[in-house]
Scaffold this active site. Structure first.
Site, mmCIF file in Angstrom:
data_model
loop_
_atom_site.group_PDB
_atom_site.id
_atom_site.type_symbol
_atom_site.label_atom_id
_atom_site.label_comp_id
_atom_site.label_asym_id
_atom_site.label_seq_id
_atom_site.Cartn_x
_atom_site.Cartn_y
_atom_site.Cartn_z
ATOM 1 N N CYS A 49 25.122 -14.299 -47.024
ATOM 2 C CA CYS A 49 24.903 -15.293 -48.091
ATOM 3 C C CYS A 49 23.490 -15.148 -48.660
ATOM 4 C CB CYS A 49 25.099 -16.696 -47.524
ATOM 5 S SG CYS A 49 24.530 -18.006 -48.608
ATOM 6 N N CYS A 52 21.265 -18.469 -47.760
ATOM 7 C CA CYS A 52 20.892 -18.882 -46.405
ATOM 8 C C CYS A 52 19.428 -18.515 -46.114
ATOM 9 C CB CYS A 52 21.803 -18.216 -45.377
ATOM 10 S SG CYS A 52 23.358 -19.107 -45.090
ATOM 11 N N HIS A 114 24.796 -23.506 -44.146
ATOM 12 C CA HIS A 114 25.766 -22.882 -45.045
ATOM 13 C C HIS A 114 27.065 -23.689 -45.124
ATOM 14 C CE1 HIS A 114 27.468 -19.349 -47.126
ATOM 15 N NE2 HIS A 114 28.584 -19.575 -46.445
ATOM 16 N N ASN A 154 28.192 -27.059 -59.611
ATOM 17 C CA ASN A 154 29.582 -26.629 -59.673
ATOM 18 C C ASN A 154 30.033 -26.478 -58.248
ATOM 19 O OD1 ASN A 154 29.853 -26.323 -62.451
ATOM 20 N ND2 ASN A 154 28.931 -24.292 -62.383
ATOM 21 N N SER A 162 30.373 -19.372 -57.039
ATOM 22 C CA SER A 162 30.600 -18.094 -56.376
ATOM 23 C C SER A 162 30.192 -18.137 -54.912
ATOM 24 C CB SER A 162 29.818 -16.997 -57.099
ATOM 25 O OG SER A 162 28.471 -17.401 -57.259
ATOM 26 N N HIS A 165 27.659 -22.084 -50.162
ATOM 27 C CA HIS A 165 26.411 -22.688 -49.678
ATOM 28 C C HIS A 165 26.052 -23.870 -50.602
ATOM 29 C CE1 HIS A 165 22.685 -22.062 -47.192
ATOM 30 N NE2 HIS A 165 22.341 -23.041 -48.003
ATOM 31 N N HIS A 167 24.514 -26.006 -53.076
ATOM 32 C CA HIS A 167 23.399 -25.774 -53.998
ATOM 33 C C HIS A 167 23.740 -26.293 -55.388
ATOM 34 C CE1 HIS A 167 26.006 -22.382 -55.081
ATOM 35 N NE2 HIS A 167 25.307 -22.240 -56.198
ATOM 36 N N GLN A 169 22.186 -26.089 -59.788
ATOM 37 C CA GLN A 169 21.333 -25.351 -60.706
ATOM 38 C C GLN A 169 20.546 -26.330 -61.561
ATOM 39 O OE1 GLN A 169 23.009 -21.790 -62.547
ATOM 40 N NE2 GLN A 169 24.954 -22.315 -61.571
#
Ligand SMILES: [Zn+2]
Ligand SMILES: [Zn+2]
Ligand SMILES: [Zn+2]
Length: 343
Positions: A49, A52, A114, A154, A162, A165, A167, A169
């Protein structure tokens, strides 16, 4: 005309657009045979990943061994800060117009783990996420070339994420993007005409009717808005009038973490799967102007309709005409409310 059974249009006061509601079609028997999708179990740490701690990203950059949140400039950014915001009218008649868009795109990890999501993280750790969002909004918003900061997540492969993990933006732009620009116009006009705040008045109305409130705290309410497009769409509004994350008190930061946990864990119970969505905050523009009309809020747009695999598509009439829904916002709110641990 009856909102519970007749086809009708609803007005979105925040964007001044309309949505078509066809409640009679939802009277078809619920095909909610819940297809259990085996939760794909993620490891706490994934050596492949790129988010990570300690792993390497594109170009060989190594992530630090971060302990809470971690922010970095997107390695494949859609925007570049050194772009000039000049405008081109190529044909001189306004038919071929383009404008340079300076900006910055960042990625922010919510946790070094993760295998976690906002719905499974501890509320205290989500509060740390809220504090990092606030610091990012403050830092990017202070830049003279940046007039708007969009924080969004998203979640799920269905939404194009994609990497599992946890997260989000952060895209900071010179121009005000389309959706907040429409909401700014509507809120500013309402403020001028009624000398009040559109969303303060709307939230008060929802509290008097109660049918569309899903969950709440002292400082926030999660509502299926009257004008929702997506089946289980939610609007989170602060109950106090404020413009952005930087206006939140320490207690309100914790309460925002709490309502985010309530909403995302309620979503996960709808079809017993990690519920996919796009979510994001809408905050006042960072253009050095006092935006008294702007009311801080977040939108959750989840695509699922009937099961873990049957999603709503925005095609056909929706693409060419106007968005449409079958299940009414009131029915969706009732279903979500029944799944919310704290109402
Ligand atoms: Zn990871
Ligand atoms: Zn307000
Ligand atoms: Zn909004």
């Amino acid at each position: 005309m009856q909102l519970t059974q007749d086809p009708h249009r609803r007005f979105n006061a925040l964007t001044r657009e309309w949505v078509l509601v066809s409640p009679h079609r939802a009277l078809r028997p619920w095909q909610g045979a819940v297809e259990k999708i085996l939760a794909d179990h993620q490891p706490r740490y994934d050596p492949t990943c790129y988010l990570c701690p300690g792993n390497s990203r594109a170009g060989g950059v190594h992530n630090p061994a971060y302990k809470n949140t971690f922010v970095f400039d997107n390695d494949f950014a859609a925007l570049k800060p050194d772009t000039h915001p000049d405008r081109l009218d190529i044909d001189g008649k306004g038919l071929l117009v383009a404008e340079g868009e300076p900006g910055t795109c960042r990625v922010m990890c919510f946790s070094p783990r993760h295998d976690l999501t906002l719905s499974t993280m501890e509320t205290a750790d989500i509060a740390e996420v809220v504090r990092t969002w606030t610091a990012q909004f403050r830092e990017l918003g202070m830049r003279p070339d940046i007039n708007h900061v969009q924080i969004f997540e998203n979640r799920g492969a269905m939404m194009g994420a994609s990497n599992p993990h946890p997260h989000c933006q952060i895209w900071a732009t010179h121009s005000l993007p389309e959706a907040p620009a429409r909401e700014l116009a509507a809120q500013a006009e309402y403020h001028r005409q009624k000398s009040g705040c559109l969303l303060c008045d709307y939230v008060a109305l929802e509290y008097s009717q109660k049918e569309r409130i899903v969950c709440q705290s002292d400082s926030f309410a999660a509502i299926v808005p009257f004008w929702a497009i997506w089946p289980f769409e939610l609007l989170i509004c602060s109950r106090r009038h404020l413009a952005s994350l930087t206006d939140l008190s320490a207690d309100e930061q914790s309460q925002l973490a709490d309502i985010l946990k309530q909403v995302t864990s309620t979503y996960d119970r709808v079809f017993d799967i990690p519920f996919p969505y796009s979510m994001g905050f809408h905050q006042a523009p960072t253009d050095n102007t006092a935006h008294l009309e702007w009311h801080f809020h977040a939108h959750f747009y989840p695509p699922l309709l009937r099961s873990a695999t049957v999603r709503k598509f925005m095609v056909g009439f929706e693409m060419l005409g106007t968005p449409q829904r079958d299940i009414t916002p009131e029915t969706a709110a009732e279903r979500l409310r029944s799944l919310c641990a704290r109402k």
